[in-house]
Design an enzyme around this catalytic site. Structure first.
Site, short mmCIF file in Angstrom:
data_model
loop_
_atom_site.label_atom_id
_atom_site.label_comp_id
_atom_site.label_asym_id
_atom_site.label_seq_id
_atom_site.Cartn_x
_atom_site.Cartn_y
_atom_site.Cartn_z
N HIS A 183 0.83 -1.21 0.00
CA HIS A 183 0.00 0.00 0.00
C HIS A 183 0.86 1.26 0.00
CE1 HIS A 183 -3.65 -2.30 0.62
NE2 HIS A 183 -4.33 -1.18 0.48
N LYS A 194 -10.33 -7.92 7.51
CA LYS A 194 -11.02 -8.23 8.76
C LYS A 194 -10.87 -7.07 9.73
CE LYS A 194 -7.27 -10.75 11.09
NZ LYS A 194 -7.05 -10.19 12.44
S1 SF4 Z 1 -6.97 -16.21 13.17
FE1 SF4 Z 1 -5.37 -15.41 14.51
S2 SF4 Z 1 -3.47 -15.66 13.40
FE2 SF4 Z 1 -5.16 -15.81 11.93
S3 SF4 Z 1 -5.47 -13.74 11.14
FE3 SF4 Z 1 -6.84 -14.00 12.89
S4 SF4 Z 1 -5.65 -13.19 14.62
FE4 SF4 Z 1 -4.21 -13.58 12.97
#
Ligand code: SF4
Lengths: 185, 281
Positions: free
Chosen positions: A39, A104
């Protein structure tokens, strides 16, 4: 979630307008990967007026740094990384035509404002479901910054990539409204 | 004294790195499946269903559960009657990590200098190794890969003794609420209380190794664990922060005696990919 909208990337404003907070989506087509380091480079190119490694018009960027592909696989595990690290860069990319982001976690106000102003959607993919998501990635090719390793920019061909509209272009914010609805204390 | 050739840890460490990243401990798995049944939010249920499907795919195809295969964090309990021979034990452990992350197609996420160059070490070393010396002549090794997303949502606070247990509980609940979807909820929350600044962070990390339902032996802290878990699940944050009743799978308190002037508290957040595997050599 029974009904899922099927969309194809890159996409135009009509698709952006139709997508609403909470929609389950299966995305197909071509998307690009980029994390913090990539980015930073994209924003530098825009600021210097230089050409980008891919066409930003209608583009969808997936925030991911995949694990290495074992023999016979297009890609290794490939789940989303936390999006807020891309918040300082996202508004400029939205201004330059990006229509979708997959990651996320919640975004900051500057990103949400740019999404409403120029029309863009933020999709949440389920963190830690990287083997599942990898199944929907049919082809992966590094197109820029190979020296960044997992953080290089990749062109992905995807089929029915599962994600959820977290923030739509109309101000809908599932990260605020979802928890509010289920909050008991 | 038992002579223990350091090269004998390489293969087991390699195996643990790969296994920990592809197979979730049974108790975590079961808790996630229970949560899916009980979740009332349709989006939350969908997220938990994806997590379930992912566990199946990674176990059968031997693909990592998450692309972030973590910092290799190791807990090594060495028996006091063990005599390591044949080289440097730390080098040998790192060799195991190197082989595990390379041969297992795990992601290399470690950069050498944390600020300026941030150049990838290309083999996920060095590991973070926590040593303890225990009675006996065995060596127990636990590998607990730790993802960046949930680690970034962790903290240490030097609280005042007057803040008391209620202060600690409120601090933990609000902290997890504010972390929202970032640490990939449903999370496992390790809470360290007491000791010193560095000890309390270690306690919070160590807490994450406990089994689901394994309560603190002190009933006061056992109750605190249950209460904080319940309150976190009432925040509505839900799976991936998108709303729902499943925000945490477990809360574990680990405590240590502390100074009359202090009450350090540490929160180490782990994601639903609460990975750890052990072996005794
Ligand atoms: S599950 Fe855990 S290791 Fe995987 S992206 Fe999410 S926080 Fe990171």
């Amino acid at each position: 979630m029974s009904e899922r909208k099927k969309i194809t990337a890159p996409f135009a404003d009509e698709v952006v307008k139709e997508l609403k907070m909470g929609d389950g989506v299966l995305m197909s087509g071509v998307i690009y990967t980029a994390r913090d380091a990539a980015h930073k480079k994209l924003v530098e190119l825009i600021n210097e007026g230089k050409e980008l490694p891919f066409d930003m018009q209608g583009a969808v960027i997936y925030y991911v740094g995949p694990s290495p592909a074992p023999p016979g696989y297009a890609i290794g595990s490939a789940g989303p990384t936390t999006s807020y690290r891309m918040d300082p860069y996202a508004p400029l990319l939205i201004e330059h035509g990006m229509k979708g982001m997959i990651g996320k976690g919640q975004r900051n106000q500057a990103v949400l404002d740019a999404m409403q102003k120029y029309g863009a959607v933020y999709f949440a993919a389920t963190g830690g479901t990287a083997a599942l998501i990898a199944r929907s990635i049919k082809k992966a090719e590094v197109i820029a910054y190979p020296e960044l390793g997992a953080e290089a920019i990749r062109r992905l061909e995807v089929e029915d990539f599962p994600c959820i509209v977290a923030n739509d272009a109309h101000g809908g914010n599932l990260f605020a409204e979802g928890p509010e609805k289920y909050k008991e204390a | 004294m038992r002579d223990f050739n350091v090269s004998d840890v390489i293969e087991p460490v390699k195996k643990l790195c790969i296994e920990a990243n592809t197979i979730l401990p049974e108790d975590v798995k079961k808790k996630l499946l229970d949560a899916k049944e009980k979740e009332t939010s349709p989006v939350g249920k969908e997220v938990l269903a994806q997590i379930e499907e992912n566990m199946e795919i990674s176990a059968t195809e031997k693909l990592p559960l998450c692309q972030d295969t973590g910092f290799a964090v190791l807990f090594v309990e060495a028996g006091q009657d063990v005599h390591f021979v044949g080289g440097d034990i730390t080098d040998a452990i790192n060799e195991g990590v190197r082989q595990g992350y390379t041969d297992g197609y795990l992601r290399k996420s470690i950069v050498d200098d944390p600020v300026v160059e941030r150049k990838n070490t290309k083999d996920n070393t060095p590991a973070v190794i926590h040593w303890s010396i225990v009675p006996g002549d065995k060596v127990k090794i636990t590998v607990a890969p730790k993802g960046g997303g949930s680690e970034n949502m962790s903290t240490v606070k030097m609280m005042k003794p007057a803040d008391g247990l209620n202060g600690i509980k409120d601090f933990v609940v609000e902290w997890v609420r504010n972390a929202g979807g970032n640490p990939c909820p449903p999370v496992v929350v390790g809470v360290g209380v007491g000791g010193t600044f560095e000890k309390v962070a270690f306690l919070a990390k160590k807490a994450l190794l406990r089994d689901i339902g394994d309560r603190n032996p002190n009933p006061v802290f056992a109750d605190a664990e249950k209460e904080v878990l319940e309150r976190i699940n009432k925040t509505g944050v839900g799976p991936m922060g998108l709303g729902g009743k499943t925000t945490a799978l477990e809360v574990y308190f680990e405590t240590h005696p502390c100074h009359i002037a202090s009450m350090p508290v540490a929160i180490n957040v782990n994601c639903h990919a609460a990975r750890h595997q052990s072996v005794i050599l």
